[in-house]
Design an enzyme around this catalytic site. Structure first.
Site, PDB file in Angstrom:
ATOM      1  N   ASP A 114       6.993  26.861  28.466  1.00  8.27           N
ATOM      2  CA  ASP A 114       8.216  26.958  29.257  1.00  8.27           C
ATOM      3  C   ASP A 114       9.045  28.087  28.661  1.00  8.27           C
ATOM      4  O   ASP A 114       9.294  28.092  27.451  1.00  8.27           O
ATOM      5  CB  ASP A 114       8.979  25.626  29.114  1.00  8.27           C
ATOM      6  CG  ASP A 114       9.742  25.252  30.347  1.00  8.27           C
ATOM      7  OD1 ASP A 114      10.410  26.137  30.905  1.00  8.27           O
ATOM      8  OD2 ASP A 114       9.698  24.070  30.744  1.00  8.27           O
ATOM      9  N   ASP A 216      11.816  29.047  33.455  1.00  2.46           N
ATOM     10  CA  ASP A 216      12.911  28.150  33.771  1.00  2.46           C
ATOM     11  C   ASP A 216      14.045  28.858  34.511  1.00  2.46           C
ATOM     12  O   ASP A 216      14.493  29.932  34.077  1.00  2.46           O
ATOM     13  CB  ASP A 216      13.451  27.606  32.437  1.00  2.46           C
ATOM     14  CG  ASP A 216      14.560  26.624  32.637  1.00  2.46           C
ATOM     15  OD1 ASP A 216      14.279  25.531  33.132  1.00  2.46           O
ATOM     16  OD2 ASP A 216      15.725  26.954  32.308  1.00  2.46           O
ATOM     17  N   GLU A 270      10.391  28.527  38.108  1.00  3.11           N
ATOM     18  CA  GLU A 270      11.021  27.335  38.676  1.00  3.11           C
ATOM     19  C   GLU A 270      11.892  27.770  39.845  1.00  3.11           C
ATOM     20  O   GLU A 270      12.744  28.638  39.699  1.00  3.11           O
ATOM     21  CB  GLU A 270      11.894  26.654  37.630  1.00  3.11           C
ATOM     22  CG  GLU A 270      12.536  25.401  38.175  1.00  3.11           C
ATOM     23  CD  GLU A 270      13.701  24.901  37.354  1.00  3.11           C
ATOM     24  OE1 GLU A 270      14.013  23.716  37.462  1.00  3.11           O
ATOM     25  OE2 GLU A 270      14.329  25.693  36.631  1.00  3.11           O
ATOM     26  N   HIS A 337      10.388  16.686  34.706  1.00  2.00           N
ATOM     27  CA  HIS A 337      11.405  16.207  33.764  1.00  2.00           C
ATOM     28  C   HIS A 337      12.825  16.239  34.336  1.00  2.00           C
ATOM     29  O   HIS A 337      13.758  15.801  33.666  1.00  2.00           O
ATOM     30  CB  HIS A 337      11.337  17.058  32.488  1.00  2.00           C
ATOM     31  CG  HIS A 337      11.682  18.493  32.782  1.00  2.00           C
ATOM     32  ND1 HIS A 337      10.886  19.309  33.553  1.00  2.00           N
ATOM     33  CD2 HIS A 337      12.759  19.227  32.456  1.00  2.00           C
ATOM     34  CE1 HIS A 337      11.464  20.483  33.678  1.00  2.00           C
ATOM     35  NE2 HIS A 337      12.601  20.470  33.023  1.00  2.00           N
ATOM     36  N   ASP A 338      12.989  16.809  35.523  1.00  2.11           N
ATOM     37  CA  ASP A 338      14.318  16.848  36.150  1.00  2.11           C
ATOM     38  C   ASP A 338      14.421  15.845  37.285  1.00  2.11           C
ATOM     39  O   ASP A 338      15.396  15.857  38.044  1.00  2.11           O
ATOM     40  CB  ASP A 338      14.593  18.251  36.728  1.00  2.11           C
ATOM     41  CG  ASP A 338      14.733  19.294  35.644  1.00  2.11           C
ATOM     42  OD1 ASP A 338      15.182  18.957  34.533  1.00  2.11           O
ATOM     43  OD2 ASP A 338      14.387  20.464  35.909  1.00  2.11           O
TER      44      ASP A 338
HETATM   45  C1  GLC Z   1      15.836  23.936  34.574  1.00  2.00           C
HETATM   46  C2  GLC Z   1      15.148  22.884  33.737  1.00  2.00           C
HETATM   47  C3  GLC Z   1      16.155  21.839  33.368  1.00  2.00           C
HETATM   48  C4  GLC Z   1      17.243  22.486  32.564  1.00  2.00           C
HETATM   49  C5  GLC Z   1      17.849  23.671  33.299  1.00  2.00           C
HETATM   50  C6  GLC Z   1      18.654  24.529  32.375  1.00  2.00           C
HETATM   51  O1  GLC Z   1      16.270  23.445  35.773  1.00  2.00           O
HETATM   52  O2  GLC Z   1      14.044  22.369  34.420  1.00  2.00           O
HETATM   53  O3  GLC Z   1      15.589  20.769  32.664  1.00  2.00           O
HETATM   54  O4  GLC Z   1      18.248  21.552  32.288  1.00  2.00           O
HETATM   55  O5  GLC Z   1      16.863  24.511  33.840  1.00  2.00           O
HETATM   56  O6  GLC Z   1      17.825  25.200  31.475  1.00  2.00           O
END
Ligand code: GLC
Length: 565
Positions: A114, A216, A270, A337-338
């Protein structure tokens, strides 16, 4: 890096003219904090993952995506990086990392890291320098607004208690930008030095031999630094206003030229903008940017309502499939994880239906076109923990939203109720290894509570039970692995408006499969086109024992037939 499988093969005909290993792979996502603790501090670590590699290999997956493992003060569990070339102390050392990578490659498992470069931690050396004076050479690594200009143009923040993305800093009498928490200042991608630093970081890890990056929040990196005023309510359409900024494609093309193009890797950002065209523009092979899109439209169906509309769900997946049928590639996922747990979100975690619905959802993941992602524990049927008390939560998103509601006199009771369905912490509880204390995750006190469902839902028990969710998961992967049709074959939606059953075919490579999935807790009937005769079909996967009842499906029943003429 492992040798490429697909791309070195001779060209095939039909749907598989552009075979790639990352299209044929199944990704297993691990939240390292919660996977396996080797030293009893209550936090998962790299040694714990190393010790679990045979379990992971046994699933039949090909790639592990690790959530961030770099040094971090953990304001957002590793998504706030203070040193990109070091390992977080909680997780171990660089020597552990090197062992992990070599042990993975010895098992033909690939590693995707990541990479969090929309922002750093405020404890990163660059930010410490940047905030020390206005003329520091690192000042321009971040976005600043000098206070003598007055208040900055409003920008909404995901995690800030006041939803304010500008934080005033007294040292230099200026505001810095943070789309996420105050401890996550946004990097200034306009600055070529920042981009150069990121490319060096990428090369550092790729030269160690990793197999790709999940990037990310990457759609947010390019900002319009004239800071235009956005219309009222823009924060309800944040991707539209923050995503796909003016130079995003320039940066990606530069990154591809400098880094990606030199390695055989999987690259996925992402988020994928607001439209199909945005997503395609990121992964159209002719543009040389990324190779796989990860869109959120599926996640947004129904806003965590357990009675979400199945026709809406089908519409989203069908639309994305058809947009990417000719070129480009997408990810298929039902949790990460979100998000809350897959089975609680899209299936039914009532003990009567948990197993069947978890298996049914796994069938969906493994029979769609696109690269399937399994989030750790979903292969067991792990479900939402549904905390009653705020004090059990650990996630900054939930904690700060609660503080914000308290400050503004909002409805905290409804909020706590809603978190049971939506909070990210539902998906972050420790992996359930066995029925010993703390589900075998740690000998210490876990950093977040273990789901009390672990005596029934755990890897050790499920390994032994041939009808378990886990053993079904392995069967479903095997079916995909044995049939390239499941990867590349054309998808056709059947019985479109059926509000209970999701029915489709996958066809190509000389084969045709029919997939029937009942997404509801009552029996349901499907109407198939006259050309499909189930009495002549071969059932290749089913989540209920015994023969199926033709066109009537039991609650959450999943059936996959080989209907090759
Ligand atoms: C992305 C990640 C998340 C994180 C955010 C800030 O959305 O998946 O878990 O809190 O970015 O880095």
């Amino acid at each position: 890096m492992l040798l490429s499988c697909g791309s070195n093969n001779p060209k095939l005909t039909g749907d598989t003219t552009d075979r790639k290993w990352w299209k044929e792979a199944v990704v297993y996502q691990i939240y390292p904090r919660s996977f396996k603790d080797s030293d009893g501090d209550g936090i998962g670590d790299l040694k714990g993952i190393i010790a679990s590699l045979d379990y992971i290999k046994g699933l039949g997956v090909d790639v592990i995506w690790l959530n961030p493992i770099y040094s971090s003060p953990n304001d957002d569990n590793g998504y706030d990086i203070s040193d990109y070339r070091n390992i977080m102390k909680d997780f171990g050392t660089m020597a552990d990392f090197d062992t992990l990578l070599s042990e993975m490659h010895a098992r033909h498992l690939r590693l995707v890291m990541d990479l969090v470069v929309n922002h750093t931690s405020d404890e990163h050396a660059w930010f410490k320098q940047a905030k020390s004076s206005r003329d520091n050479p690192y000042r321009n690594y971040y976005h600043w607004w000098n206070a003598e200009r007055g208040k900055p143009t409003p920008r909404w923040s995901f995690f800030d208690v006041n939803s304010d993305a500008w934080k005033y800093d007294t040292t230099t009498n200026a505001y810095y930008l943070h789309y996420f928490s105050r401890k996550q200042p946004d990097l200034n991608w306009e600055n070529p030095k920042v981009r150069g630093e990121v490319y060096q970081i990428m090369k550092y890890w790729l030269d160690k031999g990793i197999d790709g990056f999940r990037m990310d929040a990457f759609q947010f990196v390019s900002k319009d630094t004239t800071w235009p005023v956005f219309p009222p309510g823009y924060d309800k359409h944040i991707i539209q206003y923050y995503g796909m900024g003016p130079h995003l494609h320039d940066y990606l093309q530069e990154m591809n030229k400098e880094v990606f193009g030199r390695y055989d890797i999987m690259t996925v950002a992402e988020g994928a903008g607001s439209t199909l065209a945005d997503a395609m523009s990121l992964v159209d092979p002719a543009r040389h940017e990324l190779n796989m899109a990860y869109h959120f439209e599926g996640m947004d169906v129904g806003n965590f309502d357990p009675n979400y509309s199945l026709p809406d769900f089908k519409k989203v997946y069908s639309k994305w499939d058809s947009a990417f049928a000719e070129k480009g590639w997408i990810s298929i996922f039902l949790g990460n994880h979100d998000q809350p747990r897959m089975v609680s979100h899209w299936g039914n975690d009532d003990p009567r239906y948990l197993e069947a619905s978890a298996k049914m959802l796994t069938t969906f993941l493994m029979t769609m076109r696109g690269t399937p992602y399994c989030y750790y524990g979903d292969e067991l049927g792990m479900s939402n923990i549904k905390f009653d008390k705020m004090s059990d939560y650990r996630d900054i998103a939930t904690l700060n939203k609660y503080l914000s509601l308290r400050q503004t006199g909002g409805d905290t009771a409804s909020f706590i109720e809603f978190q049971k369905r939506s909070s990210r912490d539902n998906g972050r509880t420790p992996f359930q290894w066995d029925n010993s204390t703390n589900a075998g995750f740690t000998t210490g006190t876990p950093w977040i509570k273990v789901n009390p469902g672990y005596p029934a839902v755990n890897a050790a028990a499920e390994e032994k039970d041939s009808n378990s969710v886990l053993n079904y998961f392995k069967k479903a992967i095997r079916l995909r692995k044995l049939n390239l049709t499941m990867v590349y074959g054309n998808y056709t939606l059947l019985d479109r408006d059926n509000s209970s059953v999701y029915a489709y075919t996958r066809e190509g490579e000389g084969k045709k499969f029919l997939v029937l999935l009942n997404f509801k807790s009552s029996p349901a009937t499907v109407v198939l086109p006259p050309g499909i005769n189930l009495s002549k079909a071969t059932l290749v996967l089913q989540n209920y024992p015994g023969p199926s009842k033709n066109n009537t499906l039991q609650p959450y029943e999943a059936l996959v037939y080989d209907i090759t003429p």
